[in-house]
Design an enzyme around this catalytic site. Structure first.
Site, PDB file in Angstrom:
ATOM      1  CG  HIS A 194      -2.543   0.464   1.061  1.00 57.86           C
ATOM      2  ND1 HIS A 194      -2.888   0.498  -0.385  1.00 57.86           N
ATOM      3  CD2 HIS A 194      -3.030   1.087   1.923  1.00 57.86           C
ATOM      4  CE1 HIS A 194      -4.048   0.987  -0.393  1.00 57.86           C
ATOM      5  NE2 HIS A 194      -4.229   1.327   1.094  1.00 57.86           N
ATOM      6  CG  ASN A 251      -9.219   6.604   5.113  1.00 59.52           C
ATOM      7  OD1 ASN A 251      -8.282   7.113   5.603  1.00 59.52           O
ATOM      8  ND2 ASN A 251     -10.471   5.830   5.687  1.00 59.52           N
ATOM      9  CG  ASP A 261      -1.648   0.512  -3.346  1.00 58.52           C
ATOM     10  OD1 ASP A 261      -1.585   1.404  -3.166  1.00 58.52           O
ATOM     11  OD2 ASP A 261      -2.483  -0.611  -2.838  1.00 58.52           O
ATOM     12  CG  ASN A 293     -10.761   3.333   0.450  1.00 65.17           C
ATOM     13  OD1 ASN A 293     -11.746   3.176  -0.106  1.00 65.17           O
ATOM     14  ND2 ASN A 293     -10.465   2.193   1.683  1.00 65.17           N
TER      15      ASN A 293
END
Length: 184
Positions: free
Chosen positions: A19, A62, A87, A108
Site C-alpha cells: 500500500h 483514505n 498501488d 480509498n
C-alpha cells in the site's frame, strides 16, 4: 509547476507494504536526486523547487485528498499538473500504467482525492500489486510487508515509475504515457 504525489500510510510498520508503493517511488526520486522532503505542511511532507513539488501525504490513505487540495491551492497548481502514484489491486503484480482520468477503482486514497478535488480527471500512475491468491484478506495483503519474491519485481517497476514521474516534470503527459505504458 508540476506536482508528483506518492500515496501511502504513515509509520514504520507500513513502510515496506504494498500500500506504500507511492511513498516508495517518491523515496527513490529523493535518493536519486539527493533531495529531502523538508517542508512539513497541510498534513504531509514535500520538497518544493521552482517547477516541481514531490510530496507524501502523512495522514492515512483514505484522507489523502485534503493534503492534495491544500497543496494545490497554496501553490496555485492546476489539476493537469498533478500526477498521483499508488498501488493497484486490479492490475497484475508488476504491471503499471499511467492514466489521465477515471474512477478510483476502489482505491480509498484516490477516491478521497477525487472527492476533494471534485473531478476524476487526475493523472495517475498505478502500480499493480495483484490480489491475494489464497483466502488472505485484502487489508492484510496490502498492509503486510512485501515478500522478497514480489519485491524483486516491484523494485524494477518502482525504478521505471520514478523515471516516468521525472519525465512528466519536463514533458507532455502523452509523451510520458506513450513511453511508459509501452513498457510491459
Amino acid at each position: 509547476m508540476k506536482v508528483i504525489i506518492g500515496l501511502g500510510n504513515p509509520g514504520e510498520n507500513y513502510k515496506n507494504s504494498r500500500h506504500n508503493i507511492g511513498f516508495q517511488v517518491i523515496d527513490l526520486i529523493c535518493k536519486e536526486y539527493e533531495i529531502n522532503l523538508n517542508v512539513s505542511k497541510f498534513g504531509g511532507v514535500f520538497f518544493v523547487e521552482k517547477d516541481v513539488i514531490f510530496a507524501k501525504p502523512l495522514n492515512f490513505m483514505n484522507k489523502s485528498g485534503s493534503f492534495v487540495k491544500d497543496l494545490m491551492n497554496f501553490y496555485k497548481v492546476e489539476i493537469e499538473d498533478i500526477l498521483v502514484i499508488y498501488d493497484d489491486l486490479d492490475s497484475e503484480l508488476g504491471q503499471a500504467k499511467i492514466k489521465t482520468f477515471g474512477s478510483s477503482g476502489g482505491h480509498n486514497g484516490m477516491k478521497d482525492i477525487i472527492n476533494k478535488l471534485g473531478t476524476d480527471e487526475i493523472k495517475r500512475l498505478k502500480i499493480g500489486i495483484g490480489r491475494p491468491t489464497d483466502s488472505e484478506k485484502i487489508e492484510k495483503y496490502v498492509l503486510d510487508n512485501i515478500p522478497y519474491e514480489d519485491s524483486i519485481i516491484l523494485d524494477k517497476v518502482k525504478a521505471q515509475s520514478s523515471k516516468a514521474a521525472i519525465s512528466f516534470v519536463y514533458n507532455d503527459i502523452r509523451l510520458v504515457i506513450n513511453s511508459f505504458n509501452a513498457k510491459k
